[in-house]
Scaffold this active site. Structure first.
Site, PDB file in Angstrom:
ATOM      1  N   ARG A  58      56.375   3.662  37.733  1.00 46.03           N
ATOM      2  CA  ARG A  58      57.189   3.909  36.533  1.00 46.03           C
ATOM      3  C   ARG A  58      56.754   5.164  35.788  1.00 46.03           C
ATOM      4  O   ARG A  58      57.519   5.734  35.007  1.00 46.03           O
ATOM      5  CB  ARG A  58      57.192   2.671  35.634  1.00 46.03           C
ATOM      6  N   GLU A  95      42.135  -7.716  36.876  1.00 46.82           N
ATOM      7  CA  GLU A  95      41.710  -9.040  36.415  1.00 46.82           C
ATOM      8  C   GLU A  95      41.022  -9.790  37.567  1.00 46.82           C
ATOM      9  O   GLU A  95      39.970 -10.398  37.388  1.00 46.82           O
ATOM     10  CB  GLU A  95      42.944  -9.802  35.924  1.00 46.82           C
TER      11      GLU A  95
HETATM   12  P1  AMP Z   1      46.940  -1.582  32.315  1.00 48.59           P
HETATM   13  O1  AMP Z   1      46.280  -0.906  33.477  1.00 48.59           O
HETATM   14  O2  AMP Z   1      46.377  -2.954  32.033  1.00 48.59           O
HETATM   15  O3  AMP Z   1      46.974  -0.714  31.078  1.00 48.59           O
HETATM   16  O4  AMP Z   1      48.438  -1.861  32.746  1.00 48.59           O
HETATM   17  C1  AMP Z   1      49.337  -0.827  32.786  1.00 48.59           C
HETATM   18  C2  AMP Z   1      50.202  -0.859  34.022  1.00 48.59           C
HETATM   19  O5  AMP Z   1      50.646  -2.170  34.339  1.00 48.59           O
HETATM   20  C3  AMP Z   1      51.436  -0.032  33.768  1.00 48.59           C
HETATM   21  O6  AMP Z   1      51.715   0.742  34.923  1.00 48.59           O
HETATM   22  C4  AMP Z   1      52.517  -1.051  33.468  1.00 48.59           C
HETATM   23  O7  AMP Z   1      53.728  -0.661  34.054  1.00 48.59           O
HETATM   24  C5  AMP Z   1      52.019  -2.367  34.030  1.00 48.59           C
HETATM   25  N1  AMP Z   1      52.080  -3.467  33.053  1.00 48.59           N
HETATM   26  C6  AMP Z   1      51.029  -4.116  32.482  1.00 48.59           C
HETATM   27  N2  AMP Z   1      51.425  -5.083  31.647  1.00 48.59           N
HETATM   28  C7  AMP Z   1      52.777  -5.054  31.655  1.00 48.59           C
HETATM   29  C8  AMP Z   1      53.818  -5.803  30.962  1.00 48.59           C
HETATM   30  N3  AMP Z   1      53.533  -6.785  30.087  1.00 48.59           N
HETATM   31  N4  AMP Z   1      55.100  -5.489  31.205  1.00 48.59           N
HETATM   32  C9  AMP Z   1      55.416  -4.490  32.086  1.00 48.59           C
HETATM   33  N5  AMP Z   1      54.508  -3.760  32.761  1.00 48.59           N
HETATM   34  C10 AMP Z   1      53.193  -4.029  32.556  1.00 48.59           C
END
Ligand code: AMP
Length: 170
Positions: A58, A95
């Protein structure tokens, strides 16, 4: 514009307990899409940027038109095994388990200033790993830009220091 009204929420996707922020409903809306890219470009206009880097997948959707608007090149950071030439790799914690991201070794020149773009920051794991990958190549993080920030997860605390632009906070 009320971007939040264009972002659909899907409970328990991709697994129970996750409230998924679905940006496909924003992308299909012409005014929403234009406003999103134009506002990101306006908010990032003050940063000295040589390249926009976007994370699969994305980050590609928002990163490429933003780079076009800013008059700089776009560099994709991809999941393992997708890029054809020699790559730098970074492993980062999820996680459960670990994941890896890759970038072409010759994509960035030494000292380049980079704007990191993704649709959403949650824990900051993905953007933080991308930032480390960029720093590993001797380049600088000029700033970060995300459409959505999940504020309670404090992802911004996991990023190497640089200005952070977000459009919608939950
Ligand atoms: P993080 O690495 O935990 O910051 O997660 C970010 C990545 O995971 C991004 O590429 C987001 O597209 C996806 N992501 C994480 N949580 C969500 C959510 N609640 N809704 C949609 N995409 C998410």
């Amino acid at each position: 514009m009320d971007l939040q009204s264009l972002i659909r929420e899907i409970p328990d996707f991709p697994k129970p307990g996750i409230l998924f922020k679905d940006i496909t409903t924003l992308l299909r809306n012409p005014e929403g899409l234009r406003y999103t890219i134009d506002t990101l470009a306006d908010k990032c206009a003050g940063f000295a940027v040589d390249y926009v880097v976007g994370m699969e997948s994305r980050g590609f959707i928002f990163g490429a038109p933003l780079a076009y608007r800013m008059g700089v090149g776009f560099i994709p950071v991809r999941k393992p095994g997708k890029l054809p030439a020699a790559v730098h790799t970074i492993e980062y914690a999820l996680e459960y388990g670990t994941d890896r991201l890759e970038m072409h070794q010759d994509a960035l020149h030494d000292g380049a200033k980079v704007l990191i773009v993704d649709d959403l920051i949650a824990t900051g794991g993905t953007a933080g790993a991308t930032a480390q990958l960029i720093q590993k190549t001797g380049c600088e993080i000029a700033a970060y830009a995300f459409i959505i920030e999940l504020v309670d997860l404090k992802g911004r605390e996991n990023l190497p220091k640089a200005p952070i632009v977000t459009l919608v906070q939950y």
